[in-house]
Scaffold this motif. Structure first.
Motif, mmCIF file in Angstrom:
data_model
loop_
_atom_site.group_PDB
_atom_site.id
_atom_site.type_symbol
_atom_site.label_atom_id
_atom_site.label_comp_id
_atom_site.label_asym_id
_atom_site.label_seq_id
_atom_site.Cartn_x
_atom_site.Cartn_y
_atom_site.Cartn_z
ATOM 1 N N THR A 125 0.802 -1.108 -0.142
ATOM 2 C CA THR A 125 0.205 -0.087 0.030
ATOM 3 C C THR A 125 0.928 1.314 -0.098
ATOM 4 O O THR A 125 2.216 1.249 0.434
ATOM 5 C CB THR A 125 -0.889 -0.062 1.143
ATOM 6 O OG1 THR A 125 -0.119 -0.082 2.316
ATOM 7 C CG2 THR A 125 -1.816 -1.256 1.246
ATOM 8 N N LYS A 126 0.369 2.214 -0.307
ATOM 9 C CA LYS A 126 0.995 3.481 -0.139
ATOM 10 C C LYS A 126 1.905 3.730 1.192
ATOM 11 O O LYS A 126 2.839 4.251 1.393
ATOM 12 C CB LYS A 126 0.347 4.747 -0.704
ATOM 13 C CG LYS A 126 0.769 5.935 -0.788
ATOM 14 C CD LYS A 126 -0.103 7.255 -1.291
ATOM 15 C CE LYS A 126 0.491 8.485 -1.665
ATOM 16 N NZ LYS A 126 0.624 9.288 -0.543
ATOM 17 N N ALA A 127 1.218 3.562 2.035
ATOM 18 C CA ALA A 127 1.491 3.719 3.629
ATOM 19 C C ALA A 127 2.731 2.791 3.849
ATOM 20 O O ALA A 127 3.901 3.280 4.317
ATOM 21 C CB ALA A 127 0.489 3.389 4.662
ATOM 22 N N LYS A 129 4.541 1.121 1.612
ATOM 23 C CA LYS A 129 5.607 1.647 0.699
ATOM 24 C C LYS A 129 6.466 2.788 1.400
ATOM 25 O O LYS A 129 7.968 2.794 1.305
ATOM 26 C CB LYS A 129 5.238 2.194 -0.790
ATOM 27 C CG LYS A 129 6.464 2.555 -1.487
ATOM 28 C CD LYS A 129 5.826 2.723 -3.007
ATOM 29 C CE LYS A 129 6.953 2.702 -4.075
ATOM 30 N NZ LYS A 129 8.261 3.178 -3.651
ATOM 31 N N GLU A 130 5.936 3.736 1.962
ATOM 32 C CA GLU A 130 6.343 5.177 2.848
ATOM 33 C C GLU A 130 7.246 4.413 3.781
ATOM 34 O O GLU A 130 8.281 4.845 3.999
ATOM 35 C CB GLU A 130 5.576 5.891 3.037
ATOM 36 C CG GLU A 130 5.173 6.624 1.980
ATOM 37 C CD GLU A 130 3.773 7.664 2.241
ATOM 38 O OE1 GLU A 130 3.289 7.630 3.441
ATOM 39 O OE2 GLU A 130 3.274 8.297 1.468
ATOM 40 N N ASP A 133 10.526 2.743 2.337
ATOM 41 C CA ASP A 133 11.417 3.516 1.973
ATOM 42 C C ASP A 133 11.978 4.289 3.030
ATOM 43 O O ASP A 133 13.150 4.914 2.936
ATOM 44 C CB ASP A 133 10.498 4.778 0.904
ATOM 45 C CG ASP A 133 10.189 4.023 -0.123
ATOM 46 O OD1 ASP A 133 10.623 2.919 -0.727
ATOM 47 O OD2 ASP A 133 9.425 4.549 -0.948
#
Length: 147
Positions: A125-127, A129-130, A133
């Motif tokens: 998900t975007k969260a 992935k953040e 990263d």
């Protein structure tokens, strides 16, 4: 979760379309057989049981694999043999797939001998992935029967 469903399928003696590779570090999916067996009203599970996947489209399954960090590997004739692998060959020693095409997927946390690693397989998900990263760990809880 999707990784847990895959784990149950690849380890089920009733499912013929999903198998471990020879090293037990990846899985082979026979697309034609998978579609018949699991997507198009096949015979996995009891009658009237809820569908295993909410799709009848194999492309959606591949998309799910990618979302959970599985990578597609090139299938070579030598790698598709299950000789000496953790899964026994089917009756008569048949280790080939008849229905094809054959897909080989790999995830560092999806291994024959390590069900404990399944918690490390997270949906990208975007969260999440953040977090990845930023160098943070993303985990989930194992089902009680695997703890």
């Amino acid at each position: 979760t999707f990784p847990m469903k895959l784990w149950l399928l690849v380890n089920s003696p009733c499912v013929r379309s999903v198998r471990w590779d020879a090293r037990g570090e990846g899985l082979f999916i026979d697309q034609g057989l998978f579609e018949q067996e699991l997507l198009l009203g096949g015979g996995y599970g009891a009658a009237g049981e809820e569908e295993l996947f909410k799709t009848k489209n194999f492309g959606s399954i591949v998309r799910q694999l990618n979302l959970y960090g599985f990578h597609k590997l090139t299938v070579s004739p030598a790698s598709s043999a299950v000789d000496g692998g953790p899964m026994p060959a089917t009756a008569g020693g048949d280790t080939s797939y008849a229905d094809g095409p054959l897909h080989h997927f790999w995830n560092p946390h999806f291994r024959f001998d390590r069900p404990d690693l399944l918690v490390k397989i997270k949906r990208l998900t975007k969260a999440n992935k953040e977090k990845l990263d930023a160098g943070l760990e993303v985990t989930s809880r194992l089902p009680d029967d695997l703890q």
